[in-house]
Enzyme design. Structure first.
Site, mmCIF file in Angstrom:
data_model
loop_
_atom_site.group_PDB
_atom_site.id
_atom_site.type_symbol
_atom_site.label_atom_id
_atom_site.label_comp_id
_atom_site.label_asym_id
_atom_site.label_seq_id
_atom_site.Cartn_x
_atom_site.Cartn_y
_atom_site.Cartn_z
ATOM 1 N N ASN A 40 -4.998 -3.460 1.778
ATOM 2 C CA ASN A 40 -5.010 -2.025 1.512
ATOM 3 C C ASN A 40 -5.631 -1.762 0.148
ATOM 4 O O ASN A 40 -6.733 -2.241 -0.102
ATOM 5 C CB ASN A 40 -3.637 -1.375 1.731
ATOM 6 C CG ASN A 40 -2.502 -1.928 0.928
ATOM 7 O OD1 ASN A 40 -1.962 -2.987 1.232
ATOM 8 N ND2 ASN A 40 -2.085 -1.213 -0.112
ATOM 9 N N ASP A 41 -5.000 -1.045 -0.746
ATOM 10 C CA ASP A 41 -5.620 -0.458 -1.937
ATOM 11 C C ASP A 41 -6.609 -1.367 -2.674
ATOM 12 O O ASP A 41 -6.316 -2.534 -2.945
ATOM 13 C CB ASP A 41 -4.553 -0.083 -2.973
ATOM 14 C CG ASP A 41 -3.443 0.768 -2.409
ATOM 15 O OD1 ASP A 41 -3.490 1.120 -1.218
ATOM 16 O OD2 ASP A 41 -2.522 1.086 -3.173
ATOM 17 N N GLN A 57 -5.226 -5.211 -2.477
ATOM 18 C CA GLN A 57 -3.914 -5.581 -1.976
ATOM 19 C C GLN A 57 -4.085 -6.378 -0.687
ATOM 20 O O GLN A 57 -4.795 -5.952 0.225
ATOM 21 C CB GLN A 57 -3.086 -4.324 -1.716
ATOM 22 C CG GLN A 57 -2.690 -3.577 -2.985
ATOM 23 C CD GLN A 57 -1.623 -4.319 -3.756
ATOM 24 O OE1 GLN A 57 -0.443 -4.202 -3.469
ATOM 25 N NE2 GLN A 57 -2.037 -5.094 -4.754
ATOM 26 N N PHE A 100 1.615 -5.666 -6.883
ATOM 27 C CA PHE A 100 1.119 -4.378 -6.394
ATOM 28 C C PHE A 100 -0.151 -3.960 -7.143
ATOM 29 O O PHE A 100 -0.667 -4.668 -8.000
ATOM 30 C CB PHE A 100 2.211 -3.325 -6.512
ATOM 31 C CG PHE A 100 3.179 -3.286 -5.359
ATOM 32 C CD1 PHE A 100 3.295 -4.356 -4.473
ATOM 33 C CD2 PHE A 100 3.995 -2.190 -5.149
ATOM 34 C CE1 PHE A 100 4.188 -4.319 -3.407
ATOM 35 C CE2 PHE A 100 4.895 -2.131 -4.095
ATOM 36 C CZ PHE A 100 4.990 -3.193 -3.227
ATOM 37 N N SER A 101 -0.637 -2.769 -6.850
ATOM 38 C CA SER A 101 -1.956 -2.327 -7.304
ATOM 39 C C SER A 101 -2.070 -2.257 -8.820
ATOM 40 O O SER A 101 -1.083 -2.080 -9.533
ATOM 41 C CB SER A 101 -2.280 -0.958 -6.698
ATOM 42 O OG SER A 101 -2.524 -1.077 -5.317
ATOM 43 N N ARG A 169 4.182 2.739 -10.687
ATOM 44 C CA ARG A 169 3.236 1.742 -10.177
ATOM 45 C C ARG A 169 1.766 2.182 -10.308
ATOM 46 O O ARG A 169 1.451 3.325 -10.563
ATOM 47 C CB ARG A 169 3.530 1.420 -8.713
ATOM 48 C CG ARG A 169 3.574 2.595 -7.744
ATOM 49 C CD ARG A 169 4.024 2.106 -6.366
ATOM 50 N NE ARG A 169 4.202 3.199 -5.399
ATOM 51 C CZ ARG A 169 5.349 3.839 -5.202
ATOM 52 N NH1 ARG A 169 6.419 3.516 -5.915
ATOM 53 N NH2 ARG A 169 5.431 4.799 -4.305
ATOM 54 N N ASP A 170 0.907 1.175 -10.103
ATOM 55 C CA ASP A 170 -0.544 1.349 -9.963
ATOM 56 C C ASP A 170 -1.230 1.705 -11.292
ATOM 57 O O ASP A 170 -1.889 2.741 -11.414
ATOM 58 C CB ASP A 170 -0.878 2.413 -8.908
ATOM 59 C CG ASP A 170 -0.107 2.240 -7.615
ATOM 60 O OD1 ASP A 170 0.278 1.103 -7.310
ATOM 61 O OD2 ASP A 170 0.125 3.250 -6.921
#
Length: 490
Positions: A40-41, A57, A100-101, A169-170
């Site tokens: 994904n991302d 991801q 995570f991102s 996040r991110d």
């Protein structure tokens, strides 16, 4: 040591599984996808050591979301991408349930990746259901990363600023004057979207600055802003966010989550971004989420890549052992109070055969040499003597993806009811002809379509899952349409 062993294990699994995945017809030929498993991302989009790098991801062990790794692809020209070894694995106490991102930036000849470490908590015990913190990994060559020994570099958001602590996040990092800045997606205590800002001299020691921007519950801007980016294009400053949970407004915001932008002004003294133009989305199609930008200082431009999928959609390629792909790189341009997205010009290096037509049509027309499943189709349609048109793409005896334009109400509709496997439905956008003409630049790649209208003023992107027989292209005018058509096999 733990990470190296985890990465070797993932690579070995991926090499074996990829032999089967390569047989999947829907696997893209020129878009970024992983050899196997789920993606994904986009993450860590940057230019380093003479190459463009894109991380993403990735769960290599199954075509479904799982403990996130960072997959990796690199390119010298934004058009031809090569898969590199998996860069990060969730092996430490602070990221054990997912890397995570995040983003990446060069400093002192090294590549620094800043990402969210994700830890799941037992919900039955009460309190937060997760811990999300910002972590650092460093690479000498852009391929092999070592996690920072003092991770996480930012453990949690400050208390008493109206922000919930568990959704954090991110991170997206950029440099301005003498400081590095980092924007992170969060959620307010009222459950609306927001982003917070940090700054650092060295990328390892971070200081909270402010809540950079936020929405209210009264605004229809979602309950969480994921994957924030700060961008600059044509002298304008842009805050990019991916709001979760926006409610549909007529035929707009029909996807489960959105991705879009605010034009405005950044005050580095206060740490506040002043939203000056209402939120708008980058892509009016079915599949587009979590875009990430990079400032291409070599060419003085802003480049964006997004996940060319959408959460909670049916994803038929999962049965073939893989899932997910990235958009083509898009150049952002600010014109008036909106942001245009244009295909990166480097994609022209993918062109093989070329077919050119100039003609007038008043009946359904198929053009010799204009057909296929991996192509770029550029057409300018003059509708001075027509009420609209339908462009049928990926046509077989039973399949077709329809792009329908009605000049009366300036509506352009993308309909995938007959596109093959996968979910059905349509998306639309209002867009007026320019001097009586509508221009389309369309990229097709086995299981995707990206449609750029009027030089990137509007874009509609979609995953589609037709059979190999669906290669036809048909122009169906409603009246007399003068057309210029350029078709390239890619």
């Amino acid at each position: 040591m733990k990470q190296r062993e985890a990465l070797m294990k993932a690579e070995q699994f991926q090499r074996e599984a990829a032999k089967q995945v390569e047989k999947s017809y829907w696997k893209p030929k020129y878009h970024i996808s992983a050899p196997t498993g789920w993606i994904n991302d986009p993450n860590g989009f940057c230019y380093f050591n003479g190459e463009y790098h894109l991380f993403y991801q990735h769960y290599p062990y199954a075509p479904e979301w799982g403990p996130m790794h960072w997959g990796h692809a690199a390119s010298s020209d934004l058009a031809h991408w090569q898969t590199r070894p998996i860069a990060l694995a969730p092996t430490d106490e602070y990221d054990k349930n997912g890397c995570f991102s995040g983003s990446a930036i060069e400093k002192d000849g090294k590549l620094y990746a800043v990402y969210t470490g994700h830890v799941d908590l037992d919900k039955s015990l009460g309190g937060d259901d997760r811990i999300e913190s910002q972590c650092l990994a460093v690479s000498e060559d852009g391929n092999t990363f070592t996690k920072w020994e003092n991770n996480p570099v930012v453990k949690r958001v400050p208390e008493n600023i109206g922000i919930r602590t568990e959704h954090f996040r991110d991170p997206k990092v950029w440099k301005h004057d003498d400081f590095y800045y980092m924007v992170v997606g969060v959620q307010t205590e009222e459950e609306s979207g927001a982003v917070v800002l940090y700054k650092s001299h060295n990328l390892t020691d971070w200081e909270f600055v402010n809540v950079m921007a936020k929405s209210t519950v009264a605004e229809n801007l979602g309950f969480m802003w994921e994957c924030p980016n700060f961008a600059e294009a044509d002298g304008q400053e842009i805050l990019i966010v991916s709001p979760q949970g926006m409610k549909p407004e007529a035929e707009k915001y029909l996807n489960v989550h959105q991705s879009g932008f605010f034009l405005g002004k950044m005050n580095y003294e206060t740490g506040i971004f002043d939203r000056q133009v209402p939120f708008d989305i980058f892509d009016y199609g079915f599949d587009f989420y979590a875009p990430q930008i990079m400032q291409d200082e070599l060419n003085n431009r802003c480049i964006m890549i997004a996940w060319l999928d959408m959460w909670e959609n049916e994803m038929p390629e999962q049965k073939d052992g893989w899932c997910g792909m990235m958009s083509i790189p898009r150049i952002l341009k600010v014109k008036g109070d909106t942001v245009y997205s244009l295909p990166a010009p480097e994609l022209a290096t993918l062109r093989k055969t070329e077919v050119h037509y100039e003609l007038t049509m008043n009946t359904a027309t198929e053009l010799n040499g204009v057909a296929g499943d991996c192509y770029e189709l550029n057409t300018v349609l003059d509708m001075a003597d027509a009420d609209g048109f339908t462009l049928k793409l990926r046509v077989s005896e039973t399949e077709e993806t329809n792009l329908i334009y009605n000049k009366t109400n300036n509506l352009l509709i993308l309909n995938r009811d007959k596109s093959g496997s996968g979910i059905k439905g349509q998306r639309q956008v209002e867009i007026a002809p320019v001097d009586g003409k509508l221009s389309l630049q369309i990229f097709s790649d086995r299981s995707s379509l990206e449609i750029f209208v009027n030089g990137g003023q509007r874009v509609l992107s979609s995953r589609i899952y037709p059979t190999e027989k669906a290669t036809g292209i048909m122009f169906v005018p409603n009246g007399f349409v003068n057309a210029v058509v350029d078709f390239y096999e890619l």
